[in-house]
Design a protein around this motif. Structure first.
Motif, short mmCIF file in Angstrom:
data_model
loop_
_atom_site.label_atom_id
_atom_site.label_comp_id
_atom_site.label_asym_id
_atom_site.label_seq_id
_atom_site.Cartn_x
_atom_site.Cartn_y
_atom_site.Cartn_z
N ASN A 32 -9.21 0.57 -15.32
CA ASN A 32 -8.07 1.01 -14.32
C ASN A 32 -6.87 1.53 -15.02
OD1 ASN A 32 -10.18 0.39 -12.28
ND2 ASN A 32 -9.67 -1.63 -12.34
N TYR A 33 -6.32 2.37 -14.20
CA TYR A 33 -5.12 2.93 -14.30
C TYR A 33 -3.97 1.92 -14.37
CZ TYR A 33 -7.41 7.43 -15.22
OH TYR A 33 -8.17 8.45 -15.46
N SER A 35 0.24 1.30 -13.76
CA SER A 35 1.40 1.86 -13.18
C SER A 35 2.55 0.93 -13.68
CB SER A 35 1.67 2.38 -11.92
OG SER A 35 1.31 0.99 -11.05
N TYR A 37 6.79 -0.18 -12.68
CA TYR A 37 7.84 -0.38 -11.71
C TYR A 37 9.36 -0.91 -12.21
CZ TYR A 37 3.82 0.71 -9.18
OH TYR A 37 2.45 1.25 -8.88
N LEU A 47 8.95 3.65 -8.68
CA LEU A 47 7.99 3.83 -9.68
C LEU A 47 8.45 4.61 -10.75
CD1 LEU A 47 4.61 4.38 -9.82
CD2 LEU A 47 5.03 6.53 -8.70
N GLU A 51 -0.77 6.31 -13.55
CA GLU A 51 -1.76 6.65 -14.21
C GLU A 51 -1.52 6.58 -15.90
OE1 GLU A 51 -3.26 10.44 -12.86
OE2 GLU A 51 -4.09 9.47 -10.91
N TYR A 88 7.81 -4.05 -14.17
CA TYR A 88 6.77 -4.69 -13.80
C TYR A 88 5.66 -3.79 -13.90
CZ TYR A 88 9.40 -8.01 -10.89
OH TYR A 88 10.12 -9.13 -10.65
N TRP A 92 -5.10 -2.19 -10.48
CA TRP A 92 -6.18 -2.70 -9.59
C TRP A 92 -7.01 -3.60 -10.33
CZ3 TRP A 92 -7.07 -3.53 -4.50
CH2 TRP A 92 -8.52 -3.88 -4.18
N TRP A 99 -4.99 -5.99 -5.99
CA TRP A 99 -4.15 -5.38 -6.89
C TRP A 99 -3.21 -6.37 -7.75
CZ3 TRP A 99 -2.36 -0.51 -8.63
CH2 TRP A 99 -1.19 -0.40 -9.17
N PHE A 101 0.17 -7.58 -10.21
CA PHE A 101 1.10 -7.38 -11.00
C PHE A 101 1.32 -8.33 -12.48
CE2 PHE A 101 3.48 -4.11 -8.13
CZ PHE A 101 3.03 -4.68 -7.01
N VAL B 37 3.55 -6.02 0.17
CA VAL B 37 4.03 -6.46 -1.35
C VAL B 37 4.86 -7.49 -1.12
CG1 VAL B 37 4.72 -6.44 -3.62
CG2 VAL B 37 3.25 -4.52 -2.82
N LEU B 45 7.15 -9.74 -8.20
CA LEU B 45 6.45 -8.87 -7.25
C LEU B 45 4.97 -9.64 -6.94
CD1 LEU B 45 7.08 -5.45 -8.11
CD2 LEU B 45 8.26 -6.85 -6.42
N TRP B 47 1.48 -8.90 -4.92
CA TRP B 47 0.72 -8.13 -3.88
C TRP B 47 0.08 -9.01 -2.87
CZ3 TRP B 47 -4.66 -8.24 -3.10
CH2 TRP B 47 -5.09 -7.38 -2.23
N TYR B 59 -7.95 -5.52 2.01
CA TYR B 59 -8.10 -6.26 0.93
C TYR B 59 -6.89 -7.19 1.11
CZ TYR B 59 -11.44 -3.04 -1.38
OH TYR B 59 -12.43 -2.31 -1.59
N TYR B 95 7.63 -6.22 1.33
CA TYR B 95 7.89 -4.65 1.34
C TYR B 95 6.67 -4.11 1.67
CZ TYR B 95 11.65 -5.72 -2.09
OH TYR B 95 12.67 -6.11 -2.79
N MET B 104 -9.59 3.30 -6.17
CA MET B 104 -8.93 2.51 -6.42
C MET B 104 -8.68 2.36 -8.12
SD MET B 104 -8.79 1.13 -3.45
CE MET B 104 -7.97 -0.26 -3.75
N ALA B 105 -9.36 2.71 -8.85
CA ALA B 105 -8.89 2.98 -10.24
C ALA B 105 -7.76 3.63 -10.64
CB ALA B 105 -10.24 3.39 -11.11
N ARG B 106 -7.46 4.57 -9.76
CA ARG B 106 -6.30 5.37 -10.03
C ARG B 106 -4.95 4.86 -9.11
NH1 ARG B 106 -6.72 10.01 -12.99
NH2 ARG B 106 -8.74 10.68 -13.52
N TYR B 107 -5.11 3.82 -8.48
CA TYR B 107 -4.26 3.44 -7.45
C TYR B 107 -2.92 3.15 -8.01
CZ TYR B 107 -3.20 -0.90 -4.22
OH TYR B 107 -2.83 -1.61 -3.24
N TYR B 108 -1.92 3.53 -7.06
CA TYR B 108 -0.41 3.21 -7.53
C TYR B 108 0.32 3.20 -6.47
CZ TYR B 108 0.49 8.27 -8.07
OH TYR B 108 0.62 9.56 -7.95
N ILE B 109 1.40 2.64 -6.51
CA ILE B 109 2.47 2.81 -5.39
C ILE B 109 3.46 3.60 -5.47
CG2 ILE B 109 4.02 1.08 -3.88
CD1 ILE B 109 2.41 -1.26 -4.57
N ASP B 110 3.79 4.59 -4.66
CA ASP B 110 4.69 5.66 -4.90
C ASP B 110 5.87 5.80 -4.23
OD1 ASP B 110 3.85 8.81 -3.28
OD2 ASP B 110 3.69 6.67 -2.53
N TRP B 112 8.29 2.62 -1.70
CA TRP B 112 8.60 1.39 -1.16
C TRP B 112 9.76 1.37 0.02
CZ3 TRP B 112 6.58 -2.88 -4.01
CH2 TRP B 112 5.99 -2.63 -5.01
#
Lengths: 110, 122
Positions: A32-33, A35, A37, A47, A51, A88, A92, A99, A101, B37, B45, B47, B59, B95, B104-110, B112
């Motif tokens: 998975n990708y 990210s 923070y 962020l 990716e 951090y 996934w 998710w 961290f 989160v 942090l 999740w 989830y 948060y 889901m593989a590309r999932y990120y939080i942009d 907050w």
């Protein structure tokens, strides 16, 4: 105990470069990708990288990300005192359906 | 301006309940998946929960499964977290966070929110 492993702290002098590692497994980083923070004390995270190596608009190119196998790395060049923060990694986890961290890394700019 | 504003935090006794809300503005809420989160005092942090844009998939972290319920009201541009059977270890800043990524593989939080504080103590 976090699923993703980060060093608790790193430090470097102003102007230098630092790297922060994030180690996982095939169920998370490996497939998975990743990210990254940045979080300053008392504020919400922001962020930095998505990716694996993409920077959102407004994030300077001093910040970079990479991934190899089941590990990822955040790089920061031209360190500034204003970069002192907690960092951090996150991704996934397909096995956990969750998710995850990393535990966070405190960056000190000496 | 894209904004997430949490509310509903406070002091609650162990075993009690609390409902957190998150008001979204500045973007089309109903096309985004969302997260909660949390961050315990002095800790990293963690999740808590995820809800798909359609609301049909959710989830939860193992630590809250069976006690917390995430939901959304797209008509009100709002995200919720119903927290029951609260424990001292649920004490944290919570948060609200927007999710990006086509899979889901590309999932990120942009994005907050600023967070709302929950304290579980007698």
């Amino acid at each position: 105990q976090s699923v993703l492993t980060q060093p608790p702290s790193v430090s470097a002098a102003p102007g230098q470069k630092v790297t922060i590692s994030c180690s996982g497994s095939s169920s998370n980083i490996g497939n998975n990708y990743v990210s990254w923070y940045q979080q300053f004390p008392g504020t919400a995270p922001n962020l930095l990288i998505y990716e694996n190596n993409e920077r959102p608009s407004g994030i300077p190119d001093r910040f970079s990300g990479s991934k190899s196998g089941t590990s990822a790395t955040l790089g920061i060049t031209g360190l500034q005192t204003g970069d002192e923060a907690d960092y951090y990694c996150g991704t996934w986890d397909s096995g956990l359906s969750a998710w995850v961290f990393g535990g966070g890394t405190k960056l000190t700019v000496l | 301006e894209v904004q997430l504003v949490e509310s509903g935090g406070g002091l609650v006794q162990p075993g009690g309940s609390l409902r957190l809300s998150c008001a979204a503005s500045g973007f089309t809420f109903n096309i985004y998946s969302m997260n909660w989160v949390r961050q315990a005092p002095g800790k990293g942090l963690e999740w808590v929960s995820y809800i798909l844009s359609t609301g049909r998939t959710t989830y939860y972290a193992d630590s809250v499964k069976g006690r917390f319920t995430i939901s959304r009201d797209d008509a009100k541009n709002s995200l919720f977290l119903q927290m029951n059977s609260l424990r001292a270890e649920d004490t944290a800043v919570y948060y609200c966070a927007r999710v990006r990524g086509t899979t889901m593989a590309r999932y990120y939080i942009d994005v907050w929110g600023k967070g709302t504080t929950v304290t579980v103590s007698s």
